[in-house]
Structures are given as C-alpha cells and as structure tokens.
Design an enzyme around this catalytic site. Structure first.
Site, PDB file in Angstrom:
ATOM      1  N   GLN A 148     -69.383  12.727 -68.681  1.00 26.87           N
ATOM      2  CA  GLN A 148     -68.127  12.441 -69.367  1.00 26.87           C
ATOM      3  C   GLN A 148     -67.291  11.422 -68.599  1.00 26.87           C
ATOM      4  O   GLN A 148     -66.277  10.956 -69.102  1.00 26.87           O
ATOM      5  CB  GLN A 148     -67.302  13.733 -69.512  1.00 26.87           C
ATOM      6  CG  GLN A 148     -67.941  14.767 -70.424  1.00 26.87           C
ATOM      7  CD  GLN A 148     -67.155  16.062 -70.492  1.00 26.87           C
ATOM      8  OE1 GLN A 148     -67.723  17.126 -70.303  1.00 26.87           O
ATOM      9  NE2 GLN A 148     -65.872  16.012 -70.771  1.00 26.87           N
ATOM     10  N   ARG A 190     -62.621  22.023 -72.603  1.00 30.07           N
ATOM     11  CA  ARG A 190     -61.808  21.546 -73.707  1.00 30.07           C
ATOM     12  C   ARG A 190     -60.324  21.827 -73.460  1.00 30.07           C
ATOM     13  O   ARG A 190     -59.615  22.332 -74.331  1.00 30.07           O
ATOM     14  CB  ARG A 190     -62.287  22.173 -75.013  1.00 30.07           C
ATOM     15  CG  ARG A 190     -62.097  21.204 -76.161  1.00 30.07           C
ATOM     16  CD  ARG A 190     -62.834  21.602 -77.382  1.00 30.07           C
ATOM     17  NE  ARG A 190     -62.318  20.798 -78.490  1.00 30.07           N
ATOM     18  CZ  ARG A 190     -62.786  20.839 -79.708  1.00 30.07           C
ATOM     19  NH1 ARG A 190     -63.788  21.618 -79.998  1.00 30.07           N
ATOM     20  NH2 ARG A 190     -62.277  20.105 -80.657  1.00 30.07           N
ATOM     21  N   CYS A 191     -59.896  21.509 -72.252  1.00 26.92           N
ATOM     22  CA  CYS A 191     -58.467  21.647 -71.965  1.00 26.92           C
ATOM     23  C   CYS A 191     -58.129  20.824 -70.728  1.00 26.92           C
ATOM     24  O   CYS A 191     -59.000  20.395 -70.001  1.00 26.92           O
ATOM     25  CB  CYS A 191     -58.079  23.098 -71.756  1.00 26.92           C
ATOM     26  SG  CYS A 191     -58.276  23.737 -70.089  1.00 26.92           S
ATOM     27  N   GLU A 197     -58.306  19.089 -77.572  1.00 26.33           N
ATOM     28  CA  GLU A 197     -58.425  20.416 -76.980  1.00 26.33           C
ATOM     29  C   GLU A 197     -57.448  21.435 -77.527  1.00 26.33           C
ATOM     30  O   GLU A 197     -57.589  22.631 -77.262  1.00 26.33           O
ATOM     31  CB  GLU A 197     -58.185  20.283 -75.478  1.00 26.33           C
ATOM     32  CG  GLU A 197     -56.771  19.833 -75.140  1.00 26.33           C
ATOM     33  CD  GLU A 197     -56.622  19.387 -73.695  1.00 26.33           C
ATOM     34  OE1 GLU A 197     -57.499  18.654 -73.219  1.00 26.33           O
ATOM     35  OE2 GLU A 197     -55.657  19.781 -73.055  1.00 26.33           O
TER      36      GLU A 197
END
Ligand code: CDP
Length: 784
Positions: free
Chosen positions: A221, A368-369, A738
């Site tokens: 990523q 996802r945060c 997110e």
C-alpha cells in the site's frame, strides 16, 4: 451548453469505475499473475510454537530434495546483517529467527526451489529442535510479576512494556471528576481481528545480476516508503530499487508493514541471481501478517446534574504482539487514539496508553482506519450509549445535548485536535428522520411490554483522516505529504501519476474526475497510474483514507498549475491579454466574446507546436501537497435489532447510515466504500475473531474459523448524507474509505445493549455471538 460542457466525469458524477472493466472480467494484474523468465519459488517455514528457544535447525534433508536451489536460515541472513530489520514504528523485527521464536507463525527458514510444490515439500523436511517456553498472550500476562521476557535480545529491555503515552490534561480532568454529579465507566475489549484482504501478501524479487537493479513486485500500500526502508535495510542505493505494486486485491492496512518474506526473497534473488516469487497462503496471511485492534480500554465519563459531559478519562492497554511493527506517526505512540472525545464538547480529557509485547503476531495495523481511531470511536460511542441508559435518557437526545455545535468549528478538542468542520446535529437529524425514530422508539417500548427483546443503537462518530500535515505526521521521519504528476499530451489526453496506491478504492476513476473538473479533460481521457516507484512521484501511500484528502488535493493543485500555463498559451493563441480571458471548464474564452475560445485540447497541442516566444514546451507538472490540517468526516449510524431469547441470536432489522465526507467526488464510489465498511463493521461486531489458546496457538487461521460476512449475513443498508465541505481542502473533500468500518461496530453493539438493557446487561464484548447473548440473558434469569 457549449461543446465542452458535455458529461466530463467531473466532480459529483457517479461515472462507472474505469478499473472494473478488467476486474470484473478476471483480467486484473496481481503480483501472482506475473511470471518472469527463470523465476524461482519461495516457501517459508513458520514456527509451530508461540514462544520457544531454537536449539538447532537441520536443513540437510531439505537441501537434498529435488528442485531445491537454497535453504535460507536466520544464520545465513545474519551473515549478511539481515537477520533483523527495522519496523515502521522504530522497533526491530526478526526476519528469520536466530535465537527464539516469539509467536506462532513466525518465519524460521525459507526454501527456494524451481517450483512452488518443490519449495513446500522441502520446507516440510527442515528439522528444528525447539525448547518450548511459556507463552504470554495478553497485556495482563505481559505485565504480571515474573512474566517471561519476550524481547530478551533488546538491550535494556527488562520487561514486556513497549511504551507509555499520554495526552490531555491530567490535573484539570481529575478536578472535573471530583466535581462530577455522575461518573459512568465502561471497560471494554476491542478484539484482535484481521483485515483479511482477498489477495494475500506476496512479492517477486528480481535482482538483475548484470545491473544490480532490484525490481520488486509487491502487494504494498506504500511502495515509496518501502523503497526507502529497503535502501536503508539492505544498503542498496535507492535508485537501484524499484518497487512495483500492480493491482492489489484489497489491503485494509494489512499491506502497509514490511514483512520478512519480502526481505528474504530479495536477499535470495540477490544471492542466486534469479527472480524469486513468494506468495502467502491463506493461513500464513491470517496467522502471521498485520493484525488489527487488540485494545483493552477503560473509559470514565463525568457528567453534571443536567447530563452534560464534563470530563473524559481513558486508559488503554495495547497488545502489540512480539514486534512493534505497525506504521505509527512518531509523535503519537498510540496512533490517533486520542481523538477519543469524538463528536462531543467535553471540556477536559486525559488519555493514557501502554503498549505491551506478547507472544502473538505483530498487530495493531490501521485496519481501514487512521492509526487506531476505530478503537477510540468504539469506546466513546459505547460509553455514551451506556451513559444514556444509566441516566435513563434517550440516546439520541443525550448525544444532541452534548454535540460540538456547528458554530464551534474550527473546534479544538481537549486532547489538542483542531476539527476543521462539522454539523453533527444535522447528520443525527437525517438519520432519525430516515429511521422514523420517535415511532420506532414507541414500537420498541410496546414490543418490550410483550416480552420481546428489541433495541435501537446509535453511533455518531467523528473521524480524523488525511494524514497529514507533515509538521506533525510522519512515518520513520518521512513527512506525510502526497503527490500528483500530470502530463498532458499533444492530443489533449493526459497521464496522471500519483504517490498513493489504490487497493480497489477506484482511484483510476476518481482522480481522473478531479482532472476533468479542474482542467476540463474528460475523465475517460485521463489515465491514472500508481504504484511504480520508478515513474510515480514520491508519496506515502494509501491507508487511513488519506488519498483523497492529500493526493486528491495534490491532483487539484497540479491541475490548477497547468491551467495557469494553459491561460498563457490561450492568450497567445487568441492574441488576447491573459487578464481578458475567462475559464469555463475545458476552455478559455475572451470575456464578452464566448465564440472566441480555445479548448484545453487546442491549448495542449499548442504547448508542443505553437508556443509564445521564450516559453518552455510541454504541459506538465508535479505537485507535492502537505495539507494544513487533517479532515474530519463524520456521520450518524443507527441500527435496529431483534434478539431471540431462546437462542440468543441477533437479527439486524435495519441499518441507517448517514455520512458526511464533504464534497463527494464520485457519489457511487463513496456509497460503495461505505457499504464495504458497514459490512466489515458487521463482521467485527458479530462474527470475526482472532484469538489464542493459553499456549499461544492462533485460533482463526482459516476462513472456516475466521468468519467473514458474506451477502447472506449482511444487512440491507439505508443510506443518507449531509455535505459539510472541509474548509482547507481545495475541493472541500474529506476522506471516506474507512469511516463506516470505524463508525459502525459501536452502532451494532449499542443496538444489542439497548435491547438487553431492560435486563441489566450493559456490556458484551465483540464479536457479539449468540452464545454470549444467550449466556448473558440466562445470567439474569431470562429464559424463553
Ligand atoms: O485513501 P483511500 O483511497 O483508501 O480513501 P479515500 O481517500 O477516502 O477514498 C476512497 C475512494 O472514495 C476513492 O476512490 C475516492 O476518490 C472516493 N472519494 C470520493 O469520491 N469523494 C470523497 N469525498 C472521498 C472519497
């Protein structure tokens, strides 16, 4: 409407995702799809024990197996000073174990062979003699007197404590608690879960023996940051390292860390002189790579006699596993957890955090945060609902009475965040209206009288995304800016290259839409390329919903730069003064003479063919954007549940989700992101759990045990929105990727707690499974 004003795919248009053409046809280009000439395969031997001393490793039988080219151990890596590597949080991590194994699934040795099957067969022939040690599997056990020392190789490390960190004002908070009319306490555990992307992690390392250039295809990523880390770890010159992240099948934070497999494959390719591919299988992914959460949290909320929140005190123990390896802005040891005052105007707060090593895989990734915001959001939203229940107040009204009000923005929170914008009452009102809250509440009361178990849960989350302003946010000292490079070709088509990297979020579509909006080149004419460090400008990558707030802003800024040059070119072509020109999306025209215009395509052609005297040729530029602040998306989620007293089964009857992510670039993509997050939230609230037995064996190492939600379980989502633009983002956009994963778990659990509160049940830790609900009801004497 002029010819240039037809559908461009600008901001606000729900155009279809460009990338889906290849994804839906099974034509994506993932790492495992790459086959290089002469490519070898690597398989990793992992520890069966959570904590054990390595007495010996015998590789002789493995080395003699057919097709085997090399068997790599920690000892060999140590000869090249690569047995240990730095982590993204400034800790160290074993690449291949030399002294001890510290979690089940840790990398012990690797086999490189002609085929994958040969590598796996030989891996199983390696004999390791272990001396098993007692395992530490929780922060409580880690801090207990006489606990085994996990990181005994670290100089000066006397216990299993990693960090202590504080935020807020302790004295002021204590004083406020001393005066409180009521204090509500919640102790809760946000369990360990796994991002579980459909594509597991992997790489192909290809070190060219002739040039020394290392090309590494990788599911990363954050390819640029990885390149820099690789240069520092291996000593290879950075220009000789090329990281290529092709299509990525989901990341969710799992693909941010540097995994030992990447380092071993690269070292092997360097030593052998052939490309080496390593692709994890599902169990390897689930037991050894970036877990999330594992926070034990205690929150105290002080209230005055009118039900106003006056102070918040929070302590958390974080279970980081054997190595502190998740990405972490260096200033914030507990990540961004101190956003824990959430959407509420709480005058003072004090947060303390302690991190511990345990014999579990390294965890705490930003699933996802933004760096542990999910845990914070969960704690405050659960605490607020519990407080409402304890005070006998309506959950929605209690929130409304304590929200930061729209006129208070920019708002400085008790822990030092400057919220850029928000309108929390509005999002709440939209949600309540969609829900038909007043009627529904009456219905709930009526049904309870009949003995039914039913409830409504609310969560009004505030997020903080878009890391970040480089002055405060960094990874290993690298400032968290991001970048966009735009090249407009002579025929008016364009190539946009970026420092972020999509893992399925639709960047090829949305960032082209930003160029369409700002420069008037149709989105279909803008190719977006990410993930190749040889061609993309430097960036910190995609996680924590930072792409739109940071790289999206960079895209708008570079487009505007090009528009300024285009103005000069248009003036030359139209033989007019620059200040006499007006811009309308896609063209400059002479003020008052709309027929005298040049389109952006005419201008692009001129940039290569017909330039004014002294002007540099070309229409291209790059912008590095360092935002002045984070963005603060928010929303209200509301869930209605029915619970079967006989079985404890929870049925989600309704889920209303109102999100505000400022200006939406592609509303359809935004909805898709929210759907995904609401589904993930459902999975975490009710199904997903990575846990460990007392010996540290990971329970949840396959999709039979680790339960992901499918279309079967997923509830129907009713969507709503409000739009509060970020005042500092050039497009008014905030991140959204997110939000729903962050905001929804508390809404689901709050609904369960609301349903169970008449029986005096105020907490059940996630995942809220039928057996836990059944046991809680039975403990209160409730039967069918
Ligand atoms: O960093 P990441 O891409 O995961 O998250 P994001 O910036 O929130 O973007 C997720 C997707 O939603 C991207 O395709 C964005 O361009 C899109 N999005 C949007 O269309 N409008 C917004 N206000 C925020 C995101």
């Amino acid at each position: 409407m002029s010819s240039t004003m037809h559908m461009h795919g600008g901001i606000g248009e729900s155009i279809k995702r460009k990338e889906d053409g290849r994804f839906l046809r099974g034509k994506g280009n993932y790492v495992d799809d790459h086959v290089l000439p002469g490519m070898l395969h690597m398989s990793i031997l992992r520890s069966p024990h959570a904590h054990a001393r390595i007495k010996s490793i015998d590789t002789s039988a493995a080395g003699a197996k057919p097709g085997v080219i090399a068997v790599v151990t920690g000892e060999l890596m140590a000869q090249h000073k690569l047995a240990w590597m730095p982590t993204l949080s400034g800790d160290t991590q074993a690449v291949l174990a030399t002294d001890k194994v510290r979690f089940q699934g840790q990398e012990v040795a690797a086999v490189i062979a002609e085929t994958k099957v040969q590598a796996e067969d030989a891996r199983d022939a390696i004999v390791v003699d272990y001396d098993v040690l007692p395992a530490v599997i929780s922060p409580d056990a880690a801090k207990a007197a006489g606990a085994p020392l996990i990181r005994d190789e670290k100089e000066g490390q006397k216990d299993n404590h990693i960090y202590h960190w504080e935020s807020g004002d302790k004295a002021k908070t204590q004083a406020a608690f001393a005066k409180a009319a009521k204090v509500v306490r919640l102790h809760t555990f946000y369990p360990r879960c796994h991002p579980a992307p459909l594509e597991t992690c992997g790489c192909i390392a290809d070190v060219n023996p002739a040039t020394g250039k290392a090309t590494i295809y990788m599911t990363s990523q954050a390819p640029h940051a990885i390149r820099t880390v690789f240069a520092l770890v291996t000593g290879l010159p950075e220009q000789n390292i090329r990281i290529i992240s092709p299509d990525i099948g989901g990341g969710f934070g799992n693909k941010v860390p540097v995994y030992p497999g990447y380092v071993v494959a690269t070292a092997a390719s360097l030593l052998i002189g052939r490309p080496v591919k390593w692709i994890e299988d599902r169990s390897e992914n689930l037991i050894s790579t970036g877990f999330a959460r594992d926070f034990h949290m205690t929150g105290d909320l002080a209230l005055d006699e009118k039900g106003k929140m006056t102070a918040l005190r929070v302590h958390l123990d974080s279970d980081n596993g054997a190595f502190f390896s998740d990405a972490q802005p260096t200033k914030f040891k507990a990540g961004l957890f101190h956003i824990v005052t959430g959407s509420y105007d709480i005058p003072t707060a004090h947060v303390t955090a302690d991190g511990y090593y345990t014999n579990k895989a390294p965890g705490g990734v930003a699933y996802r945060c933004s760096f542990r915001v999910t845990e914070a959001s969960y704690l405050i939203e659960r605490l607020v609902t519990n407080a409402a229940i304890e005070l006998g107040l309506d959950q929605a009204e209690f929130r409304m009475n304590n929200f930061i009000q729209p006129e208070q923005f920019p708002y400085t929170s008790a822990t030092g965040w400057v919220y850029d914008s928000g309108d929390y009452p509005k999002a709440m009102n939209v949600a309540l209206e969609k829900l038909g809250y007043d009627e529904l509440r009456k219905d709930v009361e009526a049904r309870r009288k009949k003995g039914e178990v039913t409830g409504i849960g609310i969560a009004s989350f505030t997020e903080v995304v878009g890391a970040g302003h480089g002055a405060e946010f960094d990874i290993l000292g690298l400032r968290m800016f991001d970048s966009a490079e735009l090249r407009v070709h002579p025929t008016g088509k364009a190539m946009l290259r970026m420092g972020v990297k999509s893992q399925g979020q639709g960047h090829e579509t949305t960032f082209a839409q930003i160029v369409a909006e700002e420069l008037g080149i149709p989105a279909s004419d803008v190719a977006v390329e990410e993930g190749d460090t040889d061609t993309a400008p430097y960036g910190l990558g995609t996680y924590a919903s930072r792409s739109t707030p940071v790289a999206g802003a960079a895209t708008a800024m570079v487009s505007r730069k090009l528009r300024e040059k285009a103005r000069k070119l248009a003036a030359h072509l139209l033989e007019a003064a620059e200040e006499d020109l007006e811009w309308e999306r896609g063209k400059f025209f002479v003020k008052g003479s709309p027929d005298r215009f040049k389109t952006i395509q005419d201008i692009a052609f001129a940039a290569y063919t017909n330039l004014p005297e002294g002007m540099e040729a070309g229409l291209e530029g790059v912008h590095y954007y360092d935002p002045p602040n984070m963005t603060y998306p928010f929303g209200t989620y509301a869930v209605v549940v029915d619970i079967d007293k006989g079985t404890g089964q929870v049925k989600v009857k309704r889920m209303v989700a109102v999100d505000d992510c400022g200006v939406r670039i592609n509303p359809m993509i935004v909805e898709g992101q929210i759907h995904g997050g609401l589904t993930e939230g459902y999975g975490i609230a009710f199904m997903e759990l990575i846990t460990f037995d007392s010996e540290g064996n990971c329970i949840g190492s396959n999709f039979m045990d680790y339960l992901l939600p499918t279309a079967w379980e997923t509830p129907k989502f009713e969507m709503g929105e409000t739009t509060t633009p970020s005042p500092h983002h050039p497009l008014g956009a905030k991140g959204v990727g997110e939000s729903a994963t962050v905001g929804s778990p508390a809404a689901y659990v709050n609904a369960v707690i609301d349903a169970l509160s008449p029986y005096g049940i105020t907490n059940i830790d996630m995942p809220v499974t039928s057996d836990k609900v059944w046991a809680a009801l039975r403990s209160k004497g409730v039967t069918e």
